[in-house]
Design a protein around this motif. Structure first.
Motif, short mmCIF file in Angstrom:
data_model
loop_
_atom_site.label_atom_id
_atom_site.label_comp_id
_atom_site.label_asym_id
_atom_site.label_seq_id
_atom_site.Cartn_x
_atom_site.Cartn_y
_atom_site.Cartn_z
N SER A 1 -7.37 -95.85 -28.79
CA SER A 1 -7.08 -94.34 -30.00
C SER A 1 -5.57 -94.68 -29.03
O SER A 1 -4.61 -93.79 -30.15
CB SER A 1 -8.12 -94.16 -30.11
OG SER A 1 -8.29 -93.33 -29.27
N SER A 2 -5.64 -93.80 -28.22
CA SER A 2 -4.09 -92.97 -27.91
C SER A 2 -3.70 -93.22 -27.16
O SER A 2 -2.53 -93.21 -26.16
CB SER A 2 -5.28 -91.62 -27.24
OG SER A 2 -5.70 -92.02 -25.54
N ASN A 3 -3.86 -94.65 -26.34
CA ASN A 3 -3.49 -95.50 -25.65
C ASN A 3 -3.25 -95.25 -23.83
O ASN A 3 -2.80 -94.80 -23.75
CB ASN A 3 -1.47 -95.69 -26.18
CG ASN A 3 -1.36 -97.08 -25.48
OD1 ASN A 3 -1.69 -98.16 -25.08
ND2 ASN A 3 -0.15 -97.47 -25.20
N LYS A 4 -3.99 -94.07 -23.92
CA LYS A 4 -4.06 -92.92 -22.48
C LYS A 4 -4.74 -94.44 -21.53
O LYS A 4 -5.82 -95.38 -21.87
CB LYS A 4 -5.08 -92.12 -22.35
CG LYS A 4 -4.83 -91.37 -21.45
CD LYS A 4 -6.08 -90.21 -21.44
CE LYS A 4 -6.54 -89.80 -20.04
NZ LYS A 4 -6.79 -88.25 -20.27
N VAL A 5 -4.31 -94.63 -20.11
CA VAL A 5 -4.74 -94.87 -19.04
C VAL A 5 -5.26 -94.57 -17.85
O VAL A 5 -4.76 -92.77 -17.53
CB VAL A 5 -3.47 -95.78 -18.54
CG1 VAL A 5 -4.10 -96.71 -17.29
CG2 VAL A 5 -3.25 -96.81 -20.04
N PHE A 6 -6.83 -94.69 -17.45
CA PHE A 6 -6.82 -93.42 -16.24
C PHE A 6 -7.87 -94.74 -15.28
O PHE A 6 -7.84 -95.61 -15.94
CB PHE A 6 -8.29 -92.47 -16.93
CG PHE A 6 -8.86 -92.84 -17.88
CD1 PHE A 6 -10.24 -93.34 -17.02
CD2 PHE A 6 -8.97 -92.97 -19.37
CE1 PHE A 6 -11.22 -93.77 -18.23
CE2 PHE A 6 -9.46 -93.39 -20.15
CZ PHE A 6 -11.01 -94.35 -20.29
N ASP A 7 -7.96 -93.75 -14.32
CA ASP A 7 -9.08 -95.16 -13.87
C ASP A 7 -10.58 -94.69 -13.58
O ASP A 7 -10.64 -94.30 -14.51
CB ASP A 7 -8.83 -93.95 -11.75
CG ASP A 7 -9.10 -94.70 -11.05
OD1 ASP A 7 -8.83 -95.99 -10.46
OD2 ASP A 7 -10.67 -95.13 -10.65
N ILE A 8 -11.08 -95.84 -13.13
CA ILE A 8 -12.38 -95.83 -13.92
C ILE A 8 -13.37 -95.01 -13.54
O ILE A 8 -14.79 -94.89 -14.33
CB ILE A 8 -12.55 -97.71 -13.33
CG1 ILE A 8 -14.49 -97.97 -14.19
CG2 ILE A 8 -13.12 -97.31 -11.98
CD1 ILE A 8 -14.21 -99.57 -14.13
N ASP A 9 -13.41 -94.84 -12.37
CA ASP A 9 -13.57 -93.31 -12.25
C ASP A 9 -14.35 -92.71 -12.53
O ASP A 9 -15.09 -91.09 -12.66
CB ASP A 9 -12.70 -92.29 -9.80
CG ASP A 9 -13.15 -93.43 -9.48
OD1 ASP A 9 -14.15 -94.27 -9.53
OD2 ASP A 9 -12.72 -93.33 -8.75
N GLY A 10 -12.98 -92.42 -13.74
CA GLY A 10 -12.69 -91.55 -14.96
C GLY A 10 -13.82 -91.05 -16.02
O GLY A 10 -13.76 -90.72 -16.76
#
Length: 683
Positions: free
Chosen positions: A299-308
């Motif tokens: 929805s936001s196209n935000k990328v984060f590490d799976i740890d998050g």
């Protein structure tokens, strides 16, 4: 391979329970601390002690169960008491495994390898499990002879096996007689079937409920050390699964023959059906040298590490990635409480995902322990799932037989899940939205342990009571179901049965027991309500409010008798009838109503109505004068109090405070309600 039967005797909290697992997915439910996890640990014990994939697998399981020390100097000691329920008798676990045609074919061409396993066991060389274990012995004539004899005997036995073939396995743990099995060949066959798979594949994998994920950067390794860790993570050190999230993903990509497209496909499957709105964005090394498994929020196209991600989301991803990639075809997965840290909406999809994405695609059998009502409800609706209820230390019952379906459907319509029913002493169904909280505040010690559900009215409830009472006659009901109704000037004709009780108040509604003038005046005074005047004036006004309802009651009753018949449809008009029959009945009623309206004499009808009302009012007034607190609607009286006085708290809050006050004062009305509840729940 499938587990078809399981019997556990004297293991931890379980004295003697039996299971038949006849579907791909088998769900086990039961109260807290009843022994659900012990069922999975029993299978783990049999597998690792009698059919270990590597040396020390059995020892690692005993260490995890607190029965053996991890220190080499102390590993000769077995703490039997940490495993047993009764220390005077041995532990016994019996398990029937079903082998398919492919597995039997593999064994039939592996008689020499089976012979080696048999010889190693006979010579006590299991600690040396590699191919060199018997080199010197097999170099002798005696060794060759023993191996040939073992192979011939194995060939003879295997020739009699026809798929599907049931393989009995039995583990006995006895301080006097040691740890032993009953059939060395059967055990060796399972060992061989498991060892034909590479390290990252397993026939048995245990997913414990104790999930702990490492924070920050983790060491990712490849090669023999990783293969050793992977093998141990299947069963022997199962909890290490959850410390290997990134390691597992990397290994699947680099070592397991999985290309990046397939990895993305597996992630997409988990996200689409269980965690919608996310996708795998790639695996990379960051500029500071740390490994990153990137997840994109669509929805936001935000990328984060799976740890998050949350622990529940990470547990879900890891569990299903392992089920996709590390369970060999025909494998068995032991899942303990997969719903931990997950919201109910996700839990509702777990069983369907397991069935459609895991089991059907790779012939996996799943044994799953749960407390989740959503998981339980989904399993109930699927033909490829069975549910077993662990009721006590010696009672495990397959509960969702065909004749029980109607019972749980009825409970579901009443707003109670099968899980609610199983994990409580029984069910209490109340009518009003506030009744459950009022009962819990005023009578907690008597209703605690029961699931209390508000029905929101009586429509259709008597039909559900009848359904449950019919199920009781068939023996399909094993817990109390108590229905508590308001009187509402509509006495019920249904009588109680031992497991389906009907308690109808002898006053208009539950609130009528809360409106005793003394306690009500004291409560409103404490709340700072003004204009109450004296206690006597307040009690007089309360009675006047109640008597005002009599006029409405009389008018409704007289009008019902004096007015034309209603045009509404009754059940008896349409049940089991054709459209033509329905039309005949309903048309006749409309004609009757038409004639009555045409002949209506307005002036005469009004005079008759007024006279009849006055007569009826005079007849009922003495009764109401003496028993207004029973006859009037307590709900309406509380509404009128809020119109008459400036009461600053919510009506529910007032009712709960009144219930607590009646309890504290042990009033006559509190004692009366208590006796009614106890009579319904204990007789």
């Amino acid at each position: 391979m499938k587990i078809k039967k399981l019997r556990i005797e004297n293991l931890r909290g379980l004295s003697d329970v039996n299971f038949v697992f006849d579907q791909p997915t088998n769900v086990i439910v039961g109260p807290n601390a009843i022994g659900k996890t012990t069922i999975l640990e029993a299978i783990r014990l049999v597998k690792c002690l009698l059919m270990p994939r590597y040396f020390q697998e059995g020892q690692q399981v005993l260490v995890s169960l607190g029965a053996m020390s991890p220190h080499p100097q102390l590993n000769n000691y077995l703490e039997f008491s940490s495993l047993t329920r009764d220390e005077t008798i041995p532990i016994k676990i019996q398990m029937d495994l079903e082998l398919n045609g492919d597995e039997l074919n593999y064994l039939s061409i592996s008689s020499q390898q089976l012979g080696l396993e048999i010889l190693k066991g006979q010579m006590g060389r299991n600690e040396d499990q590699n191919q060199l274990a018997l080199t010197q012995f097999l170099s002798s004539e005696e060794g060759k002879k023993r191996l040939d004899e073992a192979a011939r005997q194995i060939d003879s036995n295997l020739s009699k096996f026809v798929a599907p073939f049931t393989l009995p396995i039995c583990l006995t743990i006895d301080p006097a007689g040691g740890i032993r099995g009953e059939n060395q060949l059967n055990q060796a066959m399972v060992i061989l079937l498991e060892r034909r798979h590479p390290p990252h594949k397993a026939l048995f994998s245990y997913f414990p409920a104790d999930r702990a994920f490492p924070a920050g950067e983790t060491v990712v390794q490849i090669g023999s050390n990783e293969a050793n860790s992977q093998i141990q993570a299947h069963m022997g050190q199962a909890s290490t699964k959850y410390q290997r999230l990134k390691q597992t993903i990397v290994n699947n990509l680099l070592l397991s023959g999985v290309n990046e497209n397939e990895l993305h496909k597996d992630f997409a499957s988990v996200f689409a059906k269980l965690l919608p709105g996310k996708e795998l964005a790639g695996i990379s090394v960051t500029p500071v040298g740390t490994l990153k498994v990137a997840i994109r929020e669509q929805s936001s196209n935000k990328v984060f590490d799976i740890d998050g991600m949350s622990s529940g989301e990470k547990g879900l991803i890891l569990t299903f990635m392992l089920l996709f990639q590390t369970l060999a075809s025909g494998g068995i997965a032991l899942l303990d409480e997969p719903e931990l840290h997950l919201n109910p909406a996700v839990c509702k999809n777990i069983i369907s995902f397991i069935s459609e994405e895991i089991i059907q695609k790779n012939d996996i059998q799943v044994l799953l322990c749960t407390h989740s009502g959503e998981i339980l409800g989904t399993a109930f609706d699927r033909e490829d799932c069975t549910v077993h209820h662990l009721r006590s230390h010696n009672d495990a019952t397959k509960i969702y037989e065909k004749d029980s379906h109607e019972v749980f459907c009825a409970l579901a319509r009443l707003g109670t899940s099968a899980a609610d029913s199983m994990f409580s002493q029984g069910n209490i169904f109340v009518e009003g939205d506030h009744d459950s909280l009022v009962l819990e505040d005023g009578f907690y010690e008597f209703v605690s342990g029961y699931k209390i559900t508000s029905l929101g009215g009586r429509t259709g409830i008597e039909k559900e009571i009848t359904t449950l009472q019919q199920a009781e006659k068939k023996g399909d009901l094993d817990k109390l179901n108590c229905f508590i109704f308001d009187l509402d000037r509509m006495p019920s004709s249904i009588v109680s049965t031992p497991l389906v009780k009907v308690l109808q108040w002898d006053r208009y509604c539950l609130e009528n027991y809360l409106i005793k003038p003394k306690e009500l005046f004291d409560e409103l005074t404490e709340l700072g309500v003004t204009d109450l005047d004296s206690r006597g004036i307040f009690e007089k006004r309360l009675k006047e409010m109640a008597l005002q309802q009599l006029s409405e009651v009389v008018a409704r009753e007289v009008y019902a008798k004096e007015s034309p018949e209603s045009v509404g449809v009754r059940s008896k008009d349409i049940e089991g009838k054709s459209f033509a029959e329905m039309a005949e009945i309903l048309s006749d009623r409309l004609n009757t109503l038409k004639l009555e309206i045409q002949n209506h004499d307005n002036s005469n009808w009004k005079n008759t109505f007024i006279d009849t009302c006055n007569t009826k009012h005079a007849e009922l007034l003495p009764i109401w004068e003496d028993n207004w607190f029973k006859q009037a609607s307590g709900k309406r009286l509380i509404d009128d109090l809020y119109k008459e006085y400036k009461i600053s708290i919510a009506k529910l809050t007032l009712k709960r405070r009144l219930a607590k006050r009646l309890k504290a004062d042990k009033t006559e009305d509190w004692t009366l309600v208590k006796s009614k509840i106890l009579d319904a729940l204990t007789h």
